[in-house]
Scaffold this active site. Structure first.
Site, PDB file in Angstrom:
ATOM      1  N   HIS A 206     -13.880  -1.908  -1.856  1.00  0.00           N
ATOM      2  CA  HIS A 206     -13.589  -1.484  -1.186  1.00  0.00           C
ATOM      3  C   HIS A 206     -13.505  -2.110  -0.085  1.00  0.00           C
ATOM      4  O   HIS A 206     -13.955  -1.741   1.590  1.00  0.00           O
ATOM      5  CB  HIS A 206     -12.866   0.204  -0.739  1.00  0.00           C
TER       6      HIS A 206
ATOM      7  N   TYR B  66      -2.305   5.070  -3.953  1.00  0.00           N
ATOM      8  CA  TYR B  66      -3.440   6.889  -4.170  1.00  0.00           C
ATOM      9  C   TYR B  66      -1.922   7.978  -4.467  1.00  0.00           C
ATOM     10  O   TYR B  66      -1.712   8.272  -3.835  1.00  0.00           O
ATOM     11  CB  TYR B  66      -3.589   6.468  -2.674  1.00  0.00           C
TER      12      TYR B  66
ATOM     13  N   LYS C 201      -8.141  -0.527  -9.641  1.00  0.00           N
ATOM     14  CA  LYS C 201      -9.263  -0.875  -8.376  1.00  0.00           C
ATOM     15  C   LYS C 201     -10.282   0.156  -7.661  1.00  0.00           C
ATOM     16  O   LYS C 201      -9.507   1.452  -7.597  1.00  0.00           O
ATOM     17  CB  LYS C 201      -8.006  -1.369  -7.554  1.00  0.00           C
TER      18      LYS C 201
ATOM     19  N   SER D 297       0.875  -1.495  -0.080  1.00  0.00           N
ATOM     20  CA  SER D 297      -0.123   0.194  -0.141  1.00  0.00           C
ATOM     21  C   SER D 297       1.035   1.029  -0.106  1.00  0.00           C
ATOM     22  O   SER D 297       1.850   1.395   0.574  1.00  0.00           O
ATOM     23  CB  SER D 297      -0.827  -0.109   1.379  1.00  0.00           C
TER      24      SER D 297
ATOM     25  N   THR E 285      -5.287   2.811  -6.917  1.00  0.00           N
ATOM     26  CA  THR E 285      -7.232   2.699  -5.895  1.00  0.00           C
ATOM     27  C   THR E 285      -7.976   4.170  -6.526  1.00  0.00           C
ATOM     28  O   THR E 285      -7.436   5.318  -6.837  1.00  0.00           O
ATOM     29  CB  THR E 285      -6.982   2.523  -4.875  1.00  0.00           C
TER      30      THR E 285
END
Length: 370
Positions: free
Chosen positions: A262, A137, A238, A115, A163
């Protein structure tokens, strides 16, 4: 925090057994941060109910003596069609955090997705030698976003996962009620400047405040187009639930889409991911792989997703349960158990391999317990 020293102390025959073990060792507010969803948690609960409504129609008189779970994801071989989903701040549950989980993924022969909010730097994770994808992100500071892309490329990541369902964090009321903030020793390793998630607020989640100040709410298709032009890595999108978005993503050159709400942590009331899966799988061309997440808790769930058109699934919370309960050995046991369950489900449904699973019929019935 978390983690029993003796993995044998966790008696686990199903992935849910690790949830109970993790809940028993984690501080309540950390458990809520991991387990909770947004709003009334309607979508969180619906993800499981929707999977429970799906039943498989097994075939018989097939030679399944050599049944195997091997597959490919993004053109690379994996031991089963599973990747470890990106989960933030894994040092919340174990001192080694993402490093222990990545080693477990390597041992299981599946990709680990790091992540943006990893508490271990991506360079340390790729140095472990497994297959690592980087989840991005998009940042308010666009320069920082491009720095993260280059960092993932330079570290040797095998894919980039953008994402797209988090313009800001959904209202996760467990965190609001707990006034959740990160402990000092847990930090976002890739976000070393700017605001942090360590200061408790009067009426909310410090993590939500942090992401609101850090993440961009202005990501558009033009952002995706620019990213596709500028990265050499396979690109995964995603957080897609609409077939129109999945098709446009495929036409924009992404290599895969992840059908995902999510895990029920963003829009409460969003469609269960598995209900969106079949139409998206029918909508996108073959060159774009369809992956699935949200609510996967067994090898049978993996088989259901394959039968409904997915190429593979992402599994998140169960890995964190195992990590919290017994460190790397616990995370490894989760993946081992998932592989055993998937092979069992494949063989018992008459499938010799993962490719056969795509020809299984499914029917929709009543959820368990209704």
């Amino acid at each position: 925090m978390g983690s029993r020293s003796n993995p044998e102390a966790v008696e686990a025959h199903r992935l849910d057994d690790f949830a109970r073990a993790a809940a028993s060792v984690l501080p309540p507010e950390v458990w809520d941060f991991l387990a909770g969803g947004s709003g009334a948690e309607t979508t969180l609960d619906a993800n499981r109910s929707a999977l429970d409504r799906i039943f498989l129609v097994p075939r018989v008189l097939r030679d399944v003596a050599g049944c195997e779970t091997d597959a490919t994801l993004l053109g690379r071989p994996v031991r089963m069609p599973v990747a470890v989903a990106p989960v933030a701040y894994q040092r919340l549950v174990h001192p080694e955090g993402e490093a222990a989980a990545a080693r477990a993924a390597k041992s299981a022969g599946v990709p680990f997705i790091a992540s943006t909010l990893s508490s271990v730097p991506v360079e340390e994770l790729t140095a472990l030698g497994g297959s690592v994808w980087f989840q991005l992100y998009w940042q308010r500071d666009e320069v920082h976003s491009w720095d993260l892309v280059r960092r993932a490329e330079d570290a040797g990541c095998e894919a980039l996962v953008l994402t797209v369902d988090v313009p800001w964090m959904g209202r996760r009321l467990r965190d609001v009620r707990n006034r959740f903030a990160l402990p000092d020793e847990v930090r976002a390793a890739h976000l070393t400047t700017g605001p942090t998630a360590h200061e408790r607020t009067r009426d909310g989640s410090a993590v939500a405040v942090h992401t609101g100040r850090t993440f961009s709410a202005a990501v558009t298709w033009s952002t995706l187009d620019e990213l596709r032009r500028r990265t050499r890595l396979p690109l995964v999108l995603k957080g897609v639930l609409a077939p129109e978005d999945a098709l446009r993503a495929a036409e924009s050159g992404v290599d895969a889409v992840v059908v995902s709400n999510h895990g029920g942590r963003q829009l409460d009331g969003a469609l269960p991911s598995v209900d969106a899966l079949p139409e998206i799988a029918r909508s996108v061309p073959d060159h774009c792989e369809v992956l699935f997440d949200s609510g996967v808790r067994s090898g049978t769930d993996v088989l259901k997703a394959l039968a409904l058109g997915a190429r593979g699934v992402l599994v998140g919370r169960p890995l964190i349960w195992g990590l919290a309960a017994a460190g790397e050995a616990g995370a490894a046991r989760v993946l081992d158990l998932l592989a055993v369950e998937l092979r069992d489900a494949l063989g018992l449904s008459g499938c010799r391999d993962v490719a056969d699973a795509r020809h299984l019929r499914t029917v929709c019935g009543s959820p368990r317990g209704r």
